[in-house]
Motif scaffolding. Structure first.
Motif, PDB file in Angstrom:
ATOM      1  N   ASN A  12     -13.526 -60.322 -10.045  1.00 40.47           N
ATOM      2  CA  ASN A  12     -12.297 -61.023  -9.695  1.00 40.47           C
ATOM      3  C   ASN A  12     -12.149 -62.368 -10.397  1.00 40.47           C
ATOM      4  O   ASN A  12     -11.178 -63.069 -10.175  1.00 40.47           O
ATOM      5  N   ASP A  13     -13.119 -62.752 -11.261  1.00 41.87           N
ATOM      6  CA  ASP A  13     -13.051 -64.035 -11.938  1.00 41.87           C
ATOM      7  C   ASP A  13     -11.888 -64.123 -12.917  1.00 41.87           C
ATOM      8  O   ASP A  13     -11.290 -65.149 -13.076  1.00 41.87           O
ATOM      9  N   ASP A  14     -11.578 -63.059 -13.609  1.00 45.05           N
ATOM     10  CA  ASP A  14     -10.408 -63.057 -14.481  1.00 45.05           C
ATOM     11  C   ASP A  14      -9.951 -61.627 -14.735  1.00 45.05           C
ATOM     12  O   ASP A  14     -10.695 -60.673 -14.548  1.00 45.05           O
ATOM     13  N   SER A  15      -8.719 -61.493 -15.149  1.00 39.44           N
ATOM     14  CA  SER A  15      -8.133 -60.156 -15.250  1.00 39.44           C
ATOM     15  C   SER A  15      -8.781 -59.288 -16.315  1.00 39.44           C
ATOM     16  O   SER A  15      -8.848 -58.071 -16.160  1.00 39.44           O
ATOM     17  N   ASP A  16      -9.280 -59.894 -17.407  1.00 39.83           N
ATOM     18  CA  ASP A  16      -9.926 -59.104 -18.454  1.00 39.83           C
ATOM     19  C   ASP A  16     -11.243 -58.508 -17.966  1.00 39.83           C
ATOM     20  O   ASP A  16     -11.531 -57.336 -18.212  1.00 39.83           O
ATOM     21  N   VAL A  17     -12.034 -59.307 -17.276  1.00 35.10           N
ATOM     22  CA  VAL A  17     -13.288 -58.792 -16.722  1.00 35.10           C
ATOM     23  C   VAL A  17     -12.978 -57.736 -15.665  1.00 35.10           C
ATOM     24  O   VAL A  17     -13.634 -56.692 -15.603  1.00 35.10           O
ATOM     25  N   GLN A  18     -11.963 -57.984 -14.865  1.00 34.52           N
ATOM     26  CA  GLN A  18     -11.579 -57.018 -13.835  1.00 34.52           C
ATOM     27  C   GLN A  18     -11.194 -55.686 -14.477  1.00 34.52           C
ATOM     28  O   GLN A  18     -11.595 -54.619 -14.012  1.00 34.52           O
ATOM     29  N   LEU A  19     -10.422 -55.730 -15.554  1.00 31.34           N
ATOM     30  CA  LEU A  19     -10.030 -54.509 -16.248  1.00 31.34           C
ATOM     31  C   LEU A  19     -11.263 -53.806 -16.824  1.00 31.34           C
ATOM     32  O   LEU A  19     -11.410 -52.584 -16.689  1.00 31.34           O
ATOM     33  N   ALA A  20     -12.155 -54.553 -17.458  1.00 30.11           N
ATOM     34  CA  ALA A  20     -13.355 -53.955 -18.053  1.00 30.11           C
ATOM     35  C   ALA A  20     -14.229 -53.290 -16.993  1.00 30.11           C
ATOM     36  O   ALA A  20     -14.720 -52.168 -17.182  1.00 30.11           O
ATOM     37  N   VAL A  21     -14.407 -53.962 -15.868  1.00 31.71           N
ATOM     38  CA  VAL A  21     -15.220 -53.408 -14.782  1.00 31.71           C
ATOM     39  C   VAL A  21     -14.551 -52.163 -14.202  1.00 31.71           C
ATOM     40  O   VAL A  21     -15.212 -51.153 -13.938  1.00 31.71           O
ATOM     41  N   LEU A  36     -21.658 -49.427 -20.894  1.00 37.35           N
ATOM     42  CA  LEU A  36     -21.928 -50.849 -21.123  1.00 37.35           C
ATOM     43  C   LEU A  36     -20.616 -51.618 -21.184  1.00 37.35           C
ATOM     44  O   LEU A  36     -19.613 -51.098 -21.677  1.00 37.35           O
ATOM     45  N   ILE A  37     -20.671 -52.856 -20.710  1.00 31.92           N
ATOM     46  CA  ILE A  37     -19.588 -53.805 -20.992  1.00 31.92           C
ATOM     47  C   ILE A  37     -20.220 -54.926 -21.799  1.00 31.92           C
ATOM     48  O   ILE A  37     -21.139 -55.605 -21.329  1.00 31.92           O
ATOM     49  N   LEU A  38     -19.758 -55.090 -23.015  1.00 34.40           N
ATOM     50  CA  LEU A  38     -20.270 -56.119 -23.917  1.00 34.40           C
ATOM     51  C   LEU A  38     -19.260 -57.251 -24.003  1.00 34.40           C
ATOM     52  O   LEU A  38     -18.076 -57.020 -24.258  1.00 34.40           O
ATOM     53  N   GLU A  39     -19.730 -58.460 -23.804  1.00 34.81           N
ATOM     54  CA  GLU A  39     -18.872 -59.641 -23.905  1.00 34.81           C
ATOM     55  C   GLU A  39     -18.885 -60.106 -25.359  1.00 34.81           C
ATOM     56  O   GLU A  39     -19.737 -60.884 -25.775  1.00 34.81           O
ATOM     57  N   VAL A  40     -17.918 -59.618 -26.150  1.00 36.99           N
ATOM     58  CA  VAL A  40     -17.921 -59.823 -27.603  1.00 36.99           C
ATOM     59  C   VAL A  40     -17.048 -60.990 -28.065  1.00 36.99           C
ATOM     60  O   VAL A  40     -16.965 -61.264 -29.261  1.00 36.99           O
ATOM     61  N   GLY A  41     -16.411 -61.682 -27.151  1.00 36.57           N
ATOM     62  CA  GLY A  41     -15.457 -62.725 -27.505  1.00 36.57           C
ATOM     63  C   GLY A  41     -16.006 -63.839 -28.372  1.00 36.57           C
ATOM     64  O   GLY A  41     -15.286 -64.387 -29.212  1.00 36.57           O
ATOM     65  N   GLU A  42     -17.262 -64.184 -28.216  1.00 41.73           N
ATOM     66  CA  GLU A  42     -17.849 -65.276 -29.007  1.00 41.73           C
ATOM     67  C   GLU A  42     -18.096 -64.881 -30.462  1.00 41.73           C
ATOM     68  O   GLU A  42     -18.184 -65.743 -31.325  1.00 41.73           O
ATOM     69  N   VAL A  43     -18.208 -63.574 -30.732  1.00 42.05           N
ATOM     70  CA  VAL A  43     -18.528 -63.131 -32.094  1.00 42.05           C
ATOM     71  C   VAL A  43     -17.425 -62.293 -32.729  1.00 42.05           C
ATOM     72  O   VAL A  43     -17.510 -61.952 -33.900  1.00 42.05           O
ATOM     73  N   LEU A  44     -16.396 -61.978 -31.960  1.00 43.67           N
ATOM     74  CA  LEU A  44     -15.345 -61.095 -32.448  1.00 43.67           C
ATOM     75  C   LEU A  44     -13.993 -61.664 -32.022  1.00 43.67           C
ATOM     76  O   LEU A  44     -13.728 -61.805 -30.835  1.00 43.67           O
ATOM     77  N   ALA A  45     -13.142 -61.947 -32.976  1.00 41.27           N
ATOM     78  CA  ALA A  45     -11.865 -62.594 -32.674  1.00 41.27           C
ATOM     79  C   ALA A  45     -10.843 -61.641 -32.057  1.00 41.27           C
ATOM     80  O   ALA A  45      -9.911 -62.089 -31.401  1.00 41.27           O
ATOM     81  N   ILE A  46     -11.009 -60.348 -32.229  1.00 48.87           N
ATOM     82  CA  ILE A  46      -9.966 -59.413 -31.798  1.00 48.87           C
ATOM     83  C   ILE A  46     -10.047 -59.013 -30.331  1.00 48.87           C
ATOM     84  O   ILE A  46      -9.105 -58.447 -29.793  1.00 48.87           O
ATOM     85  N   ALA A  47     -11.165 -59.281 -29.660  1.00 46.23           N
ATOM     86  CA  ALA A  47     -11.314 -58.854 -28.274  1.00 46.23           C
ATOM     87  C   ALA A  47     -12.337 -59.716 -27.561  1.00 46.23           C
ATOM     88  O   ALA A  47     -13.208 -60.324 -28.190  1.00 46.23           O
ATOM     89  N   GLY A  48     -12.233 -59.736 -26.241  1.00 46.65           N
ATOM     90  CA  GLY A  48     -13.213 -60.448 -25.429  1.00 46.65           C
ATOM     91  C   GLY A  48     -14.297 -59.531 -24.912  1.00 46.65           C
ATOM     92  O   GLY A  48     -15.448 -59.929 -24.757  1.00 46.65           O
ATOM     93  N   TYR A  49     -13.921 -58.264 -24.645  1.00 48.45           N
ATOM     94  CA  TYR A  49     -14.863 -57.314 -24.048  1.00 48.45           C
ATOM     95  C   TYR A  49     -14.715 -55.945 -24.683  1.00 48.45           C
ATOM     96  O   TYR A  49     -13.597 -55.507 -24.978  1.00 48.45           O
ATOM     97  N   PHE A  50     -15.838 -55.289 -24.873  1.00 49.44           N
ATOM     98  CA  PHE A  50     -15.883 -53.872 -25.220  1.00 49.44           C
ATOM     99  C   PHE A  50     -16.463 -53.138 -24.033  1.00 49.44           C
ATOM    100  O   PHE A  50     -17.489 -53.550 -23.487  1.00 49.44           O
ATOM    101  N   VAL A  51     -15.839 -52.057 -23.641  1.00 47.47           N
ATOM    102  CA  VAL A  51     -16.426 -51.115 -22.699  1.00 47.47           C
ATOM    103  C   VAL A  51     -16.810 -49.907 -23.546  1.00 47.47           C
ATOM    104  O   VAL A  51     -15.980 -49.368 -24.275  1.00 47.47           O
ATOM    105  N   TYR A 118     -23.955 -55.488 -31.697  1.00 44.09           N
ATOM    106  CA  TYR A 118     -23.729 -56.584 -30.750  1.00 44.09           C
ATOM    107  C   TYR A 118     -24.937 -56.783 -29.835  1.00 44.09           C
ATOM    108  O   TYR A 118     -24.789 -57.020 -28.640  1.00 44.09           O
ATOM    109  N   LEU A 119     -26.126 -56.708 -30.400  1.00 40.69           N
ATOM    110  CA  LEU A 119     -27.346 -56.836 -29.600  1.00 40.69           C
ATOM    111  C   LEU A 119     -27.473 -58.190 -28.911  1.00 40.69           C
ATOM    112  O   LEU A 119     -28.077 -58.282 -27.842  1.00 40.69           O
ATOM    113  N   ASP A 120     -26.918 -59.222 -29.510  1.00 35.13           N
ATOM    114  CA  ASP A 120     -27.107 -60.581 -28.990  1.00 35.13           C
ATOM    115  C   ASP A 120     -26.021 -61.036 -28.027  1.00 35.13           C
ATOM    116  O   ASP A 120     -26.070 -62.154 -27.535  1.00 35.13           O
TER     117      ASP A 120
END
Length: 128
Positions: A12-21, A36-51, A118-120
């Motif tokens: 419930n922290d934000d809508s993107d995490v809610q959608l990914a979960v 897996l849900i990968l938080e890719v926002g710091e290394v990838l400009a096109i998305a915040g999360y990959f499921v 996206y290991l890191d």
């Protein structure tokens, strides 16, 4: 190699995490594996999360993707910006903007090893 980080984020922290979960849990309900849900926002400009998830056969790939789209639309009122791969049913990509869902046939996932890129990045704990 360092242990992967687990992001301390509640759905419930934000809508993107809610959608990914929601997408991950829906995939789990439909018997997808290796979710897996990968938080890719710091290394990838096109998305915040990959499921990322796997399915054992092409029909299940399509079923999982369809159920994710239907559930996200019903519960969050969001439809995808676009999707790809429905005809081949080997790797379906559902793009919600800041959340991208990848539903792989097991063999395709082994071949592409998308999570190896996206290991890191932190992983979001989605399980109930």
């Amino acid at each position: 190699m360092a242990e992967p980080q687990i992001a301390d984020t509640e759905p419930n922290d934000d809508s993107d995490v809610q959608l990914a979960v929601l997408a991950a849990r829906t995939a789990d309900d439909k018997k997808a594996t290796d979710i897996l849900i990968l938080e890719v926002g710091e290394v990838l400009a096109i998305a915040g999360y990959f499921v990322v998830c796997s399915a054992s056969n092409p029909r299940l790939v399509r079923t999982v993707a369809d159920e994710i789209e239907w559930t996200v639309k019903r519960e969050l009122g969001r439809g995808p910006v676009r999707h790809e791969g429905r005809d081949q049913q080997q790797w379906i990509l559902i793009d919600y903007g800041d959340v991208i869902v990848h539903v792989f046939h097991e063999e395709q996932r082994e071949f592409y090893e998308i999570e190896r890129l996206y290991l890191d990045v932190p992983k979001v704990d989605w399980e109930r």
